[in-house]
Structure formats: C-alpha cells, structure tokens
Design a protein around this motif. Structure first.
Motif, PDB file in Angstrom:
ATOM      1  N   LEU A 435       0.830  -1.214   0.000  1.00 41.65           N
ATOM      2  CA  LEU A 435       0.000   0.000   0.000  1.00 41.65           C
ATOM      3  C   LEU A 435       0.863   1.263   0.000  1.00 41.65           C
ATOM      4  O   LEU A 435       0.478   2.283  -0.594  1.00 41.65           O
ATOM      5  CB  LEU A 435      -0.942   0.003   1.214  1.00 41.65           C
ATOM      6  CG  LEU A 435      -2.077  -1.023   1.187  1.00 41.65           C
ATOM      7  CD1 LEU A 435      -2.854  -0.990   2.492  1.00 41.65           C
ATOM      8  CD2 LEU A 435      -3.012  -0.769   0.010  1.00 41.65           C
ATOM      9  N   ILE A 436       2.002   1.216   0.665  1.00 49.04           N
ATOM     10  CA  ILE A 436       2.892   2.377   0.676  1.00 49.04           C
ATOM     11  C   ILE A 436       3.349   2.715  -0.743  1.00 49.04           C
ATOM     12  O   ILE A 436       3.548   3.889  -1.092  1.00 49.04           O
ATOM     13  CB  ILE A 436       4.089   2.120   1.617  1.00 49.04           C
ATOM     14  CG1 ILE A 436       3.605   2.171   3.071  1.00 49.04           C
ATOM     15  CG2 ILE A 436       5.197   3.138   1.394  1.00 49.04           C
ATOM     16  CD1 ILE A 436       4.658   1.821   4.089  1.00 49.04           C
ATOM     17  N   ASN A 437       3.480   1.699  -1.595  1.00 42.98           N
ATOM     18  CA  ASN A 437       3.844   1.944  -2.994  1.00 42.98           C
ATOM     19  C   ASN A 437       2.802   2.793  -3.716  1.00 42.98           C
ATOM     20  O   ASN A 437       3.101   3.453  -4.706  1.00 42.98           O
ATOM     21  CB  ASN A 437       4.024   0.624  -3.739  1.00 42.98           C
ATOM     22  CG  ASN A 437       5.217  -0.170  -3.243  1.00 42.98           C
ATOM     23  OD1 ASN A 437       6.168   0.409  -2.723  1.00 42.98           O
ATOM     24  ND2 ASN A 437       5.157  -1.485  -3.374  1.00 42.98           N
ATOM     25  N   TYR A 438       1.555   2.750  -3.214  1.00 37.87           N
ATOM     26  CA  TYR A 438       0.483   3.567  -3.796  1.00 37.87           C
ATOM     27  C   TYR A 438       0.240   4.841  -2.983  1.00 37.87           C
ATOM     28  O   TYR A 438      -0.749   5.544  -3.210  1.00 37.87           O
ATOM     29  CB  TYR A 438      -0.822   2.755  -3.846  1.00 37.87           C
ATOM     30  CG  TYR A 438      -0.822   1.658  -4.879  1.00 37.87           C
ATOM     31  CD1 TYR A 438      -1.063   1.947  -6.228  1.00 37.87           C
ATOM     32  CD2 TYR A 438      -0.561   0.350  -4.530  1.00 37.87           C
ATOM     33  CE1 TYR A 438      -1.069   0.934  -7.201  1.00 37.87           C
ATOM     34  CE2 TYR A 438      -0.566  -0.673  -5.469  1.00 37.87           C
ATOM     35  CZ  TYR A 438      -0.816  -0.361  -6.803  1.00 37.87           C
ATOM     36  OH  TYR A 438      -0.812  -1.368  -7.759  1.00 37.87           O
ATOM     37  N   GLY A 439       1.122   5.129  -2.030  1.00 38.12           N
ATOM     38  CA  GLY A 439       0.970   6.340  -1.233  1.00 38.12           C
ATOM     39  C   GLY A 439      -0.067   6.222  -0.145  1.00 38.12           C
ATOM     40  O   GLY A 439      -0.568   7.232   0.353  1.00 38.12           O
ATOM     41  N   LEU A 440      -0.400   4.982   0.253  1.00 38.68           N
ATOM     42  CA  LEU A 440      -1.413   4.765   1.284  1.00 38.68           C
ATOM     43  C   LEU A 440      -0.777   4.099   2.496  1.00 38.68           C
ATOM     44  O   LEU A 440       0.186   3.345   2.375  1.00 38.68           O
ATOM     45  CB  LEU A 440      -2.540   3.870   0.763  1.00 38.68           C
ATOM     46  CG  LEU A 440      -3.354   4.400  -0.418  1.00 38.68           C
ATOM     47  CD1 LEU A 440      -4.368   3.347  -0.862  1.00 38.68           C
ATOM     48  CD2 LEU A 440      -4.086   5.692  -0.035  1.00 38.68           C
ATOM     49  N   GLY A 441      -1.363   4.362   3.654  1.00 35.76           N
ATOM     50  CA  GLY A 441      -0.934   3.668   4.854  1.00 35.76           C
ATOM     51  C   GLY A 441       0.242   4.290   5.560  1.00 35.76           C
ATOM     52  O   GLY A 441       0.618   3.863   6.643  1.00 35.76           O
ATOM     53  N   GLY A 442       0.852   5.322   4.978  1.00 34.16           N
ATOM     54  CA  GLY A 442       2.017   5.929   5.606  1.00 34.16           C
ATOM     55  C   GLY A 442       1.680   7.091   6.493  1.00 34.16           C
ATOM     56  O   GLY A 442       2.561   7.710   7.068  1.00 34.16           O
ATOM     57  N   HIS A 443       0.377   7.407   6.626  1.00 33.91           N
ATOM     58  CA  HIS A 443      -0.032   8.569   7.438  1.00 33.91           C
ATOM     59  C   HIS A 443      -0.600   8.073   8.751  1.00 33.91           C
ATOM     60  O   HIS A 443      -1.535   7.299   8.774  1.00 33.91           O
ATOM     61  CB  HIS A 443      -1.079   9.400   6.688  1.00 33.91           C
ATOM     62  CG  HIS A 443      -1.351  10.721   7.313  1.00 33.91           C
ATOM     63  ND1 HIS A 443      -0.633  11.853   7.003  1.00 33.91           N
ATOM     64  CD2 HIS A 443      -2.256  11.106   8.246  1.00 33.91           C
ATOM     65  CE1 HIS A 443      -1.084  12.881   7.699  1.00 33.91           C
ATOM     66  NE2 HIS A 443      -2.076  12.452   8.469  1.00 33.91           N
ATOM     67  N   ASP A 444      -0.028   8.524   9.867  1.00 32.18           N
ATOM     68  CA  ASP A 444      -0.466   8.064  11.187  1.00 32.18           C
ATOM     69  C   ASP A 444      -1.887   8.522  11.451  1.00 32.18           C
ATOM     70  O   ASP A 444      -2.306   9.615  11.043  1.00 32.18           O
ATOM     71  CB  ASP A 444       0.440   8.639  12.284  1.00 32.18           C
ATOM     72  CG  ASP A 444       1.836   8.082  12.210  1.00 32.18           C
ATOM     73  OD1 ASP A 444       2.008   6.997  11.595  1.00 32.18           O
ATOM     74  OD2 ASP A 444       2.750   8.719  12.756  1.00 32.18           O
ATOM     75  N   LEU A 445      -2.594   7.701  12.184  1.00 33.27           N
ATOM     76  CA  LEU A 445      -3.920   8.092  12.643  1.00 33.27           C
ATOM     77  C   LEU A 445      -3.789   9.198  13.671  1.00 33.27           C
ATOM     78  O   LEU A 445      -2.782   9.289  14.377  1.00 33.27           O
ATOM     79  CB  LEU A 445      -4.646   6.894  13.259  1.00 33.27           C
ATOM     80  CG  LEU A 445      -5.249   5.918  12.247  1.00 33.27           C
ATOM     81  CD1 LEU A 445      -5.597   4.611  12.944  1.00 33.27           C
ATOM     82  CD2 LEU A 445      -6.469   6.493  11.579  1.00 33.27           C
ATOM     83  N   PRO A 446      -4.835  10.057  13.772  1.00 31.31           N
ATOM     84  CA  PRO A 446      -4.758  11.142  14.741  1.00 31.31           C
ATOM     85  C   PRO A 446      -4.772  10.592  16.159  1.00 31.31           C
ATOM     86  O   PRO A 446      -5.265   9.537  16.424  1.00 31.31           O
ATOM     87  CB  PRO A 446      -6.042  11.945  14.457  1.00 31.31           C
ATOM     88  CG  PRO A 446      -6.973  10.996  13.818  1.00 31.31           C
ATOM     89  CD  PRO A 446      -6.113  10.045  13.034  1.00 31.31           C
TER      90      PRO A 446
END
Length: 446
Positions: A435-446
């Motif tokens: 998913l990181i390859n698609y720019g997803l999942g690398g953002h922490d939850l608040p």
C-alpha cells in the motif's frame, strides 16, 4: 492467567447491567430478518474518543442514569435476550435484562494512547470482545465500555451484536444516547409494536436457482456464536488524508477527471490489487461489496440490517495485472445485489444454519455515509471514531469510514477517510508495504 504489559494499560474493570427505567410490558418479542440471521456471528465494534471538556460531569452514575431513559425508547430491544422457537430459529425476548456496562481506567492521556496505538491494534482493550453464548439466555447483545483517561477524557466502546442491525443502526443508537444526555430527547416511552413470531412452513423448501457467492455456510457453532477461523486474524487502520485522496483519484480517473470514480471504489481497487499480489499465489477473483442501500436513509428508524450485499466477479483477467481504474469501474458498475438470494437461503434453512458474510469473500464495506460523528457530549463531537467488525472470515474485510471532522479538508471540501482492514496475520506486513507503494498507509492516525 498471565497478563501482558499491553493488557495492563487498561485496568480496574467494573461490570454491571443497565436496563430501561420502565417495564416494556409482557410478551414483547423481536423477530430478526433473514439478513439479520445471516449476520448473527458478526459483531459491530465502535470506539469514540472524547476530550476532557466533552466528558466533564459524565460520571458512571450520570451515564447510567441517562441509559434508564435511553432504553425506554425504541431501543428496548437491545436489553433483551435471545431465545429459540420450536424450529430452532433465534428471536429476541424483550425482557429488560439490560445491556452490559463496563467502567475502566487508563493512566495515559488520550493523545498518548493514540500515539501508542497508531495502527489501532490495542482497541480490543477499550471495546469488549465478548461474544454471544454459550448460554444464549444469559448473553447480552450490547456491551458499552467507558474508559477514563488521565487527561480527563474518555473513550466509549460499543460492542453491538449484528443480529440487531448494521453499523448504521449502531451509530444511530449511540447518537440517540447523546440526545438523552443533552436533554434533547423526549423522555416519553416510545415502544414499537411487538413482532409476531411467524410460523414457518414445514413443507420441503424449493431449491435455490443459485447459491449466493457473498455468504458462506459453515458447520453449526451451536449456541456459542463465534466464527471458527483457520487463520489468526489481525486488524490495522490508517488515515487517508484529503491530499492522498486527491492524488489517488488523479491516478485512477486521470487528469481530466472525466467519469470520475468515487473514493470508495478507488480505495477498494488499490487494496484489491495489492492483496492479490500478497495472497501467496491465490487471487481474490470474486469480492463482496457492502454499502448503504440507495433506497434506505443512512439514519435508521428501525433495527435491522439494511445494507446492500453484492458480489463482484473479476472474470477471466488477472487482478494483479489489471489497471486499478478497470477494477474500480468493475466495483462501481458490475456489483450484483444478492440480498434476495441470501434471504431465500436463510429461509430455506428455516433460520437455523450458520453463515459468514464479512470475510466469506474479500469484503469491502462502505461506511462513508454513517453518522459516526453525530454523538455529542456537552456539545462536543468525538475527536476520532473507529468502527469495524469482529468475527471476520478468513478472506478478510476492508472498512472505509469518514475521517475526523475538520481534518485534512481538500480543495473541494472533501475530508479524509479512515480505512480499517481485517486480514490473516501473515498477510498484514506485506500488504502494508504494498500500500505504501500507492501512497497509502504511511499517514499516522490522529
């Protein structure tokens, strides 16, 4: 029993039952629909985090006091217990036994907790994991846990038996409680008309024209309503910001944004393709889509499962080699509603067989329209809300939720999303990397 260090983060549990402040009357019953019975081994899990201002004055005694009124409205069903008819079909006896209320403590602040639990793997400590059975007549269908944090904030954890209804029902259930707490809901009892248990035909049922792909019949679990998974399942969540969503839709729909693919289908296409790559050589060639029915309001007025349950087949092409836009278009335009087939299947078995829906096939669940942020305490909305399902089958499930209000707003007023994924544990790390390859999942939850 030995407890891990994680288990010790939440402590001091005190448990009681809370029911309606007035008797609902004798001989009231609720007859679950066939779709509800197909979902009976699943449990909706909701978790709300509130600031110290929102939680001010909300002691356990105050919360329980408001519950006495809350359950005098249409939610008296939730205080009932399960029974079985002579044929073995489950139904609810509305006998005021109450929901289970749990008080707990945590020595961390909410900010510290959210930082510690970025992937939401510790949510099991804030939401009861109890299931129905093995004694049906003693098992509560709803459990609510309030956890008091060091900062003065609280979390509210909801465990909701899916036989009562879907996540939209669960959200409205909680939102009505907020109105009771605020004194905005009339305290006049609102008892719905009692159901009449229908005597099912004992004639040999007609064979189905075809079996629905979106459900899986399993061996009987008896009176202990828990799915026997072949794999250890793991849950993780991540936030998708408005900027990430804009980039994703640009990649899926192209720069001209002609025939723009909706966010839900865009996210699901990427996850479907990514899972096909990490599935150990097996590709999910058919998936299930669950979303709010266009003919039903997102805010429920009755307790039952009204979501659409549809199948989508990939056909002869390879999912791993297919462009995400083609997969997204397939999810959007080729979904076939299987609710009537599921109803016929459950009725054919007279409501006694056991099924898996979430995770029978890889299941994508659209909860974007659910009013998860409609629960207000002392005029404040929750800082963040998570919803998922306990009891997901081995093929896994993906839940797409609205993000926190006012966070990550894009240029068109679009807000972010929270994605929660339940999968066999051995697939999680590979999927995160994909998913990181698609720019997803690398953002922490608040």
């Amino acid at each position: 029993m030995a407890f891990s260090e994680e288990d010790k983060l939440v402590y001091g549990n005190r448990i009681c039952s809370v029911g309606p402040g007035r008797l609902t009357g004798s001989d009231r019953v609720h007859d679950p629909s066939c779709i509800d019975l197909a979902m009976k081994l699943h449990y909706v899990k909701g978790l709300y985090f509130f600031s110290s201002h929102a939680a001010e004055g909300l002691t356990p005694a105050r919360l329980k006091e408001t519950m006495f009124e809350w359950f005098c409205h249409e939610y008296y069903y939730t205080c009932g217990r399960l029974r079985k008819s002579e044929s073995g079909r489950p139904y609810l006896k509305c006998n005021d036994c109450g929901v289970r209320f749990i008080e707990a403590q945590c020595d961390k602040t909410i900010d510290e907790w959210l930082e510690l639990d970025k992937d939401c793997s510790l949510q099991r400590l804030l939401v009861s994991q109890q299931v129905i059975g093995p004694e049906l007549s003693f098992s509560p269908l709803v459990l609510i846990q309030v956890t008091y944090f060091k900062c003065g904030g609280i979390s509210l954890g909801l465990s909701w038996a899916h036989i009562l209804g879907d996540a939209f029902c669960a959200a409205d259930f909680m939102n009505k409680w907020g109105k009771i707490v605020a004194g905005l809901q009339s305290n006049k009892p609102n008892f719905l008309k009692s159901d009449t248990l229908t005597e099912r035909s004992k004639d040999h049922p007609k064979p189905l024209p075809q079996e629905p792909l979106s459900v899986k019949r399993i061996d009987s679990v008896g009176d202990h309503w828990i799915i026997p998974n072949n794999s250890k399942m793991a849950t993780f969540s991540f936030q998708v910001t408005a900027t990430q969503l804009a980039n994703l839709q640009l990649e899926i729909s192209g720069p001209n944004q002609i025939d723009q693919i909706p966010i839900f289908e865009s996210l699901c296409a990427i996850i479907w393709k990514s899972l096909a790559k990490v599935g150990g050589g097996t590709q999910p060639e058919a998936v299930t889509i669950c979303k709010n029915s266009p003919s039903k309001p997102a805010k429920r007025t009755v307790l039952n499962t009204q979501i659409m349950i549809s199948k989508v087949k990939a056909g002869s092409f390879s999912v791993t080699e297919t462009d995400p836009r083609k997969l997204a278009t397939l999810l959007l335009n080729e979904a076939v509603d299987e609710r009537s087939l599921i109803e016929e299947l459950v009725e054919k078995d007279r409501g006694v067989s056991d099924f898996v829906v979430y995770g029978a096939k890889l299941t994508f669940v659209d909860l974007e329209e659910a009013d998860f942020y409609g629960l207000e305490l002392n005029g404040d909305k929750p800082e963040v809300v998570h919803y998922s399902v306990q009891g997901v089958g081995d093929e896994g499930a993906v839940f797409v939720l609205p993000g926190p209000k006012g966070s990550g707003i894009g240029k068109d007023g679009e807000e972010g999303r929270i994605v929660t994924i339940v999968l066999p544990e051995e697939q999680v790390l590979e999927l995160k990397a994909e998913l990181i390859n698609y720019g997803l999942g690398g953002h922490d939850l608040p």
